[in-house]
Design an enzyme around this catalytic site. Structure first.
Site, PDB file in Angstrom:
ATOM      1  N   THR A 144      27.012  21.747  17.329  1.00 49.15           N
ATOM      2  CA  THR A 144      28.460  21.464  17.357  1.00 49.15           C
ATOM      3  C   THR A 144      29.196  22.757  16.989  1.00 49.15           C
ATOM      4  O   THR A 144      29.430  23.585  17.842  1.00 49.15           O
ATOM      5  CB  THR A 144      28.812  20.317  16.381  1.00 49.15           C
ATOM      6  OG1 THR A 144      28.300  20.621  15.098  1.00 49.15           O
ATOM      7  CG2 THR A 144      28.249  19.001  16.888  1.00 49.15           C
ATOM      8  N   LYS A 155      20.418  21.513  13.231  1.00 44.57           N
ATOM      9  CA  LYS A 155      21.775  21.942  13.561  1.00 44.57           C
ATOM     10  C   LYS A 155      22.640  21.772  12.343  1.00 44.57           C
ATOM     11  O   LYS A 155      22.311  20.999  11.444  1.00 44.57           O
ATOM     12  CB  LYS A 155      22.333  21.133  14.732  1.00 44.57           C
ATOM     13  CG  LYS A 155      22.539  19.656  14.478  1.00 44.57           C
ATOM     14  CD  LYS A 155      23.849  19.283  13.882  1.00 44.57           C
ATOM     15  CE  LYS A 155      24.996  19.904  14.644  1.00 44.57           C
ATOM     16  NZ  LYS A 155      26.174  19.967  13.775  1.00 44.57           N
ATOM     17  N   THR A 190      27.674  18.485  11.289  1.00 46.40           N
ATOM     18  CA  THR A 190      26.979  17.862  10.191  1.00 46.40           C
ATOM     19  C   THR A 190      25.594  18.471  10.188  1.00 46.40           C
ATOM     20  O   THR A 190      25.335  19.422  10.896  1.00 46.40           O
ATOM     21  CB  THR A 190      26.935  16.329  10.359  1.00 46.40           C
ATOM     22  OG1 THR A 190      26.417  15.761   9.178  1.00 46.40           O
ATOM     23  CG2 THR A 190      26.050  15.948  11.528  1.00 46.40           C
ATOM     24  N   GLU A 248      29.711  27.866   7.719  1.00 46.14           N
ATOM     25  CA  GLU A 248      30.993  28.231   8.326  1.00 46.14           C
ATOM     26  C   GLU A 248      31.628  29.421   7.623  1.00 46.14           C
ATOM     27  O   GLU A 248      31.897  29.379   6.423  1.00 46.14           O
ATOM     28  CB  GLU A 248      31.914  27.027   8.353  1.00 46.14           C
ATOM     29  CG  GLU A 248      31.372  25.992   9.314  1.00 46.14           C
ATOM     30  CD  GLU A 248      32.186  24.739   9.351  1.00 46.14           C
ATOM     31  OE1 GLU A 248      32.377  24.210  10.460  1.00 46.14           O
ATOM     32  OE2 GLU A 248      32.633  24.297   8.299  1.00 46.14           O
ATOM     33  N   ASN A 303      38.030  25.489   9.434  1.00 49.03           N
ATOM     34  CA  ASN A 303      38.340  24.151   8.922  1.00 49.03           C
ATOM     35  C   ASN A 303      39.819  23.856   8.730  1.00 49.03           C
ATOM     36  O   ASN A 303      40.186  22.721   8.456  1.00 49.03           O
ATOM     37  CB  ASN A 303      37.604  23.940   7.588  1.00 49.03           C
ATOM     38  CG  ASN A 303      36.114  23.870   7.806  1.00 49.03           C
ATOM     39  OD1 ASN A 303      35.645  23.053   8.589  1.00 49.03           O
ATOM     40  ND2 ASN A 303      35.388  24.762   7.162  1.00 49.03           N
ATOM     41  N   SER A 311      42.559  18.747  17.461  1.00 51.75           N
ATOM     42  CA  SER A 311      42.798  18.923  18.907  1.00 51.75           C
ATOM     43  C   SER A 311      43.023  20.392  19.230  1.00 51.75           C
ATOM     44  O   SER A 311      43.472  21.146  18.389  1.00 51.75           O
ATOM     45  CB  SER A 311      44.033  18.130  19.307  1.00 51.75           C
ATOM     46  OG  SER A 311      45.092  18.437  18.412  1.00 51.75           O
TER      47      SER A 311
END
Lengths: 411, 411
Positions: free
Chosen positions: A159, A185, A196, A283, A406, A411
């Site tokens: 993801t 992942k 996740t 991240e 984050n 969208s």
């Protein structure tokens, strides 16, 4: 969104994986959320495959986690369906229907009971999973199932990941050589909209489900459960290990069977390898950090102190700033709530002891510490000076990249 | 460092403070760390002044915190010395010597016992406090002690603060009107190199130390202890309340004396005002956030859930991105470890219920939520749907400003 994120500077190349007899993968683009990429993975397991699983401790787990926990009771697995882009979390009855519908469709294609099909979904929380797109895509995937499909699967479950994650290990059980192989992942324990932590591993060993469950739980406690990116625990974290039994080794009777010692060590290594790949893709991560704590009143207490330091935003931002800020480490030790005595506390960074017995080391040379902080892999040692307990944790630094990833709209 | 930080957009003007008979302040530039600004504050209290204090729960507290805890046993206060720029934390025997030396010097000037002098230091951790600079500066400050010195004191204790913080309240005890007034500094619970959380308040009421201690502890539990910026607990957090007794009200016998009801409410309001000013100055803060939790199995459980949401980096980055990301709120509720049931969980933002009983509200109108998220004050409501327990917490968003402030070198 995922496409806009640059590859982690801590990324490692995807390893040359083997095959695991009895395990086949297929990946496809089902258009669940992403465009122009695979987002659906199907796996099939040979008859007689056993399964073990460890799941998130989050008390609001996703519907697929509930499904897997229930299916685990049977101890057998014939199929796995994973989608990326929608986590099927907090979706009420619609989420349960999506799980049942997906498992039923896969079971019909694989010729097994729905309870033998395991499910994982990762991605946005709270949106109903359009599982018809999954059931519509599955039939065409069956003919493409391949023992060489591991890397395609590793890419299909990504993801916000910036690189695919895989690892392979070998071990002997009795005299029989077996292989363990896995993909993962995620960006650690954090749970952004689009990510996740998932890990799927398989071995050709003969392993009773109860034995494998004990081994897997211990391995996860030593690997994934010692890592953190930002202390936020996903609602979907899932680690599944499948054993096809194709190796034909003698079935071990218990997790502590001496014949399993080498396999257990190999499994530990595999899980840790995958866990650290996840942290390397944390991240915004620019540095991989290991915190070692000794001198605790117990191993568990030392581990908690290590996790408190690993979860401290101030320690992590200091590391991002290449600042060997041991004052923040003192703060994090103190806030852990575990037994700690300021006047017996010692701290080292990169092997250089900066503080001993509660005060700065007189005239210590900061040069080697500064040089160490400029590197990509940071080591912090903490001696609580209270007892013989030891523990450790891994994390990454906290950078602007984390806010970029984050702090943006879904969208 | 502090000078380079822009004033918080959530800043509020310094209020028009009154005087508290018996309390005098002086501020001076002692050059402990900063240049061209005051960094040392001296306060004197009239004979008979009682004192109460609440301190950090961090297990590695600074030497001044140890000093105050010990002095609190006496229950009387005649002086207060606060310096900014050096926290005198993790400084071993040198730190204890700095406290004793500073208190001795101030006591000699104020004509009291060293134990009647309270001390607070904020700033960098692990560097020996050059307290000779403090003792050298104190004599010239005594003649400048003034009942109007409150704002100068509020500025003198600032570190990374971008605005001075003060508040005043009034109450009647029996028939006697009394004033309560306080100043604070800090950026919440976080403990960067140059900041921590301090609050000093005083009243002219007659209050036995033991009674005041009970009132203060309850007020702090309802204010400062319900706020967080990033979950990192300072080693120096200190709240001190002094009562000079100049108002001559009848001495209350206990904290639950009905005559104290109005005073207790005023004290609660004052502490909350100051606590929220600290959060408004949270490092990098752009939005002030209140989380209200209802339906918990107990008030304490609801409070813990609220704090878990307030401490979630993913919730806070979403708020920074003006994203009403209730999926992350679900995650934070679930990771709190408190009793929670996904299928009875409801979430509202800005008064609009987005999710009820474990699933998204069908076709809810996101428009008012989007508008609310663009504001500076964000409200999140969580109904656990389990019991009658309720609780709340305040925090700020997590922005690039936080990384900028904390990711830089100390020097």
């Amino acid at each position: 969104m995922a496409k806009s994120i640059a590859r982690s500077p801590l990324a490692v190349p995807f390893p040359a994986l083997r095959t695991v007899p009895g395990v086949r993968f297929a990946a496809a683009a089902a258009g669940i959320r992403y465009r122009d990429r695979t987002d659906l993975v199907l796996a099939s397991f040979a008859p007689g495959t056993t399964v073990a699983g460890v799941f998130t401790r989050n008390l609001c787990p996703g519907a697929p986690v509930d499904w897997c926990r229930a299916s685990l009771a049977g101890g057998v697995a014939r199929g796995l369906v994973v989608n990326a882009g929608n986590a099927n979390v907090f979706t009420g009855q619609a989420g349960r229907d999506a799980c049942a519908g997906t498992a039923k469709a896969a079971a019909a294609l694989l010729g097994c009971a729905p309870e033998a099909v395991f499910l994982s979904s990762t991605g946005v929380i709270g949106e109903v999973l359009p599982f018809e797109r999954i059931t519509a895509a599955l039939p065409a995937m069956v003919p493409t199932l391949s023992e060489d499909g591991w890397e395609a699967a590793a890419r299909g479950i990504m993801t916000t990941d910036t690189f695919p994650k895989g690892a392979v290990a070998h071990a002997r059980i009795g005299g029989t050589e077996v292989v363990i192989q896995g993909i993962a992942k995620g960006s650690g324990m954090i749970a952004p909209d689009m990510a996740t932590m998932l890990c799927f591993a398989a071995t050709n060993a003969v392993l009773p489900a109860s034995v494998m469950q004990a081994l897997l739980k211990r391995s996860v406690d030593r690997s994934f459960n010692r890592t953190t990116v930002d202390s936020d625990t996903s609602t979907s974290d899932t680690v599944l290990l499948f054993a096809t039994g194709q190796a034909g080794n003698q079935a071990p009777g218990a997790a502590d069977d001496p014949a399993l010692a080498e396999f257990a060590a190999a499994l530990d290594g595999l899980m840790l390898d995958l866990a650290l790949q996840v942290i390397r893709d944390g991240e915004g991560a620019r540095k991989l950090v290991r915190i070692d704590v000794s001198g605790g009143v117990s191993d568990e207490s030392a581990r908690r102190v290590a996790m408190a330091v690993a979860n401290s935003p101030l320690v992590k931002t200091a590391i991002a700033g290449e600042d060997a800020n041991w004052g923040r480490i003192v703060m994090a030790v103190g806030k852990s709530g575990e037994p700690a005595d300021r006047d017996t506390l010692s701290i080292a960074v990169g092997g250089t002891w900066m503080a001993r017995a509660g005060t700065i080391v007189p005239g210590y040379d900061e040069a080697p510490v500064v040089a160490h902080m400029r590197g990509q892999e940071i080591g912090i040692e903490i001696d609580l000076g209270l007892g013989a307990g030891s523990g450790h944790a891994w994390t990454c630094d906290l950078t602007h990249g984390y806010i970029d990833i984050n702090g943006s709209y879904r969208s």
